[in-house]
Design an enzyme around this catalytic site. Sequence first.
Site, PDB file in Angstrom:
ATOM      1  CE1 TYR A   1     -19.999   4.063 -38.636  1.00 27.92           C
ATOM      2  CE2 TYR A   1     -19.946   1.889 -39.938  1.00 27.92           C
ATOM      3  CZ  TYR A   1     -19.878   3.314 -39.905  1.00 27.92           C
ATOM      4  OH  TYR A   1     -19.680   4.117 -40.936  1.00 27.92           O
TER       5      TYR A   1
ATOM      6  CE1 TYR B   1     -14.243   4.204 -37.361  1.00 26.84           C
ATOM      7  CE2 TYR B   1     -16.315   2.882 -36.840  1.00 26.84           C
ATOM      8  CZ  TYR B   1     -14.996   3.569 -36.252  1.00 26.84           C
ATOM      9  OH  TYR B   1     -15.031   3.665 -34.983  1.00 26.84           O
TER      10      TYR B   1
ATOM     11  CB  ALA C   1     -25.458  10.221 -53.726  1.00 29.29           C
TER      12      ALA C   1
ATOM     13  CB  ALA D   1     -22.134  12.101 -40.174  1.00 27.56           C
TER      14      ALA D   1
HETATM   15  P1  NAD Z   1     -20.401  14.706 -42.730  1.00 29.45           P
HETATM   16  O1  NAD Z   1     -21.650  14.960 -41.822  1.00 29.45           O
HETATM   17  O2  NAD Z   1     -19.378  15.816 -42.659  1.00 29.45           O
HETATM   18  O3  NAD Z   1     -20.459  14.172 -44.116  1.00 29.45           O
HETATM   19  C1  NAD Z   1     -21.479  13.280 -44.300  1.00 29.45           C
HETATM   20  C2  NAD Z   1     -22.376  14.032 -45.488  1.00 29.45           C
HETATM   21  O4  NAD Z   1     -23.185  13.118 -46.271  1.00 29.45           O
HETATM   22  C3  NAD Z   1     -22.977  15.127 -45.037  1.00 29.45           C
HETATM   23  O5  NAD Z   1     -22.787  16.310 -45.740  1.00 29.45           O
HETATM   24  C4  NAD Z   1     -24.412  14.603 -45.581  1.00 29.45           C
HETATM   25  O6  NAD Z   1     -25.200  15.828 -45.838  1.00 29.45           O
HETATM   26  C5  NAD Z   1     -24.199  13.939 -46.827  1.00 29.45           C
HETATM   27  N1  NAD Z   1     -25.038  13.035 -47.293  1.00 29.45           N
HETATM   28  C6  NAD Z   1     -26.041  12.299 -46.516  1.00 29.45           C
HETATM   29  N2  NAD Z   1     -26.986  11.391 -47.452  1.00 29.45           N
HETATM   30  C7  NAD Z   1     -26.750  11.965 -48.575  1.00 29.45           C
HETATM   31  C8  NAD Z   1     -27.182  11.704 -49.894  1.00 29.45           C
HETATM   32  N3  NAD Z   1     -28.276  10.659 -50.018  1.00 29.45           N
HETATM   33  N4  NAD Z   1     -26.889  12.353 -50.897  1.00 29.45           N
HETATM   34  C9  NAD Z   1     -25.986  13.293 -50.685  1.00 29.45           C
HETATM   35  N5  NAD Z   1     -24.915  13.640 -49.543  1.00 29.45           N
HETATM   36  C10 NAD Z   1     -25.662  12.866 -48.724  1.00 29.45           C
HETATM   37  O7  NAD Z   1     -19.569  13.491 -41.811  1.00 29.45           O
HETATM   38  P2  NAD Z   1     -18.063  12.838 -41.927  1.00 29.45           P
HETATM   39  O8  NAD Z   1     -17.930  11.929 -40.896  1.00 29.45           O
HETATM   40  O9  NAD Z   1     -17.220  13.652 -42.429  1.00 29.45           O
HETATM   41  O10 NAD Z   1     -18.651  11.682 -43.032  1.00 29.45           O
HETATM   42  C11 NAD Z   1     -17.805  11.576 -44.316  1.00 29.45           C
HETATM   43  C12 NAD Z   1     -17.526  10.187 -44.946  1.00 29.45           C
HETATM   44  O11 NAD Z   1     -16.414   9.924 -43.731  1.00 29.45           O
HETATM   45  C13 NAD Z   1     -18.302   9.015 -44.401  1.00 29.45           C
HETATM   46  O12 NAD Z   1     -18.288   8.306 -45.463  1.00 29.45           O
HETATM   47  C14 NAD Z   1     -18.135   8.604 -43.324  1.00 29.45           C
HETATM   48  O13 NAD Z   1     -18.543   7.364 -43.160  1.00 29.45           O
HETATM   49  C15 NAD Z   1     -16.661   8.603 -43.205  1.00 29.45           C
HETATM   50  N6  NAD Z   1     -15.893   8.327 -41.992  1.00 29.45           N
HETATM   51  C16 NAD Z   1     -16.099   9.198 -40.813  1.00 29.45           C
HETATM   52  C17 NAD Z   1     -15.649   8.854 -39.580  1.00 29.45           C
HETATM   53  C18 NAD Z   1     -15.844   9.790 -38.260  1.00 29.45           C
HETATM   54  O14 NAD Z   1     -15.450   9.377 -37.320  1.00 29.45           O
HETATM   55  N7  NAD Z   1     -16.524  10.879 -38.711  1.00 29.45           N
HETATM   56  C19 NAD Z   1     -14.777   7.809 -39.565  1.00 29.45           C
HETATM   57  C20 NAD Z   1     -14.535   6.957 -40.594  1.00 29.45           C
HETATM   58  C21 NAD Z   1     -15.074   7.236 -41.950  1.00 29.45           C
END
Ligand code: NAD
Length: 286
Positions: free
Chosen positions: A182, A172, A74, A224
């Site tokens: 962060y 977040y 992306a 992540a």
């Molecule tokens: P995750 O690792 O499951 O998901 C992140 C995904 O992004 C991964 O599958 C990775 O391969 C993909 N990715 C990274 N760069 C990319 C690119 N250039 N093109 C396509 N895909 C790409 O981790 P997650 O924590 O579930 O993250 C999902 C969302 O939730 C993110 O936006 C994250 O910021 C948000 N979030 C996470 C938390 C937490 O504590 N885990 C809290 C709040 C928000």
Amino acid sequence: RGKRAFIAGVADDNGYGWAIAKSLAAAGAEILVGTWVPALNIFESSLRRGKFDESRILPDGSLMEITKVYPLDAVYDNPDDVPEDVKANKRYSGSSKWTVQEVAESVKQDFGSIDILVHSLANGPEVSKPLLETSRNGYLAAISASSYSFVSLLKHFIPIMNPGGASISLTYIASERIIPGYGGGMSSAKAALESDTLVLAFEAGRKHRIRVNTISAGPLRSRAAKAIGFIDMMIDYSLENAPLQKELTAEEVGNTAAFLASPLASAITGAVVYVDNGLNAMGVGV
Ligand code: NAD
């Protein structure tokens, strides 16, 4: 007809994207996912070998079906944007049509339309550096992968989204409160994502009758999040200080996404919805 969802950012069964896919599947949606190119092989082979079968079980006992997995990066909108070294990289040259525009075209060719677009991805190469030590390139990379990626996905998918459809991203609280650790411009990227949720809700609502919301999720031990390095501390902090003193499950975020994508939320757009056991509402830790 059941709804069709495209979920960008699923590469294992630990993150929010997977949980959102499950909640949408449980509600009857057809599931398509976009998987980051470098993670594609291991995700597809793990799926095939049954490594995720236990995590695929839905409340009715059946297994979630993923109709198709699309390779996706992306940070690139179309082939002209892809630098030579990336094109030549073995992990990338093994797949094709993984820029945002090409993925939207492939989904159109394969299925015609979608109803639900989910952005569950973020990347900040310098996330472990404080903002004061973040380079320009690191900052811009965080914004490109974590914020503009949503603008680009919505822009390219909106022509094939059915009116009445919905899009959802994940944000977040570091966007609006100080969360030391962060870094790398990731807090800035989430602020941009939330601001864009407002403007895109207006533009997509007026022009296409599409809703745009974002879920501000509490801490989850995803792949992540583990890479950032402070996730266990954040989970403990929430357990101690949030109004609801329980661990947050990815399923709770998945269920909120399913609600926001459904007609039950037909008047909700431009919203930041907190799914964090109420931690955002606290003024002090107690
Ligand atoms: P995750 O690792 O499951 O998901 C992140 C995904 O992004 C991964 O599958 C990775 O391969 C993909 N990715 C990274 N760069 C990319 C690119 N250039 N093109 C396509 N895909 C790409 O981790 P997650 O924590 O579930 O993250 C999902 C969302 O939730 C993110 O936006 C994250 O910021 C948000 N979030 C996470 C938390 C937490 O504590 N885990 C809290 C709040 C928000």
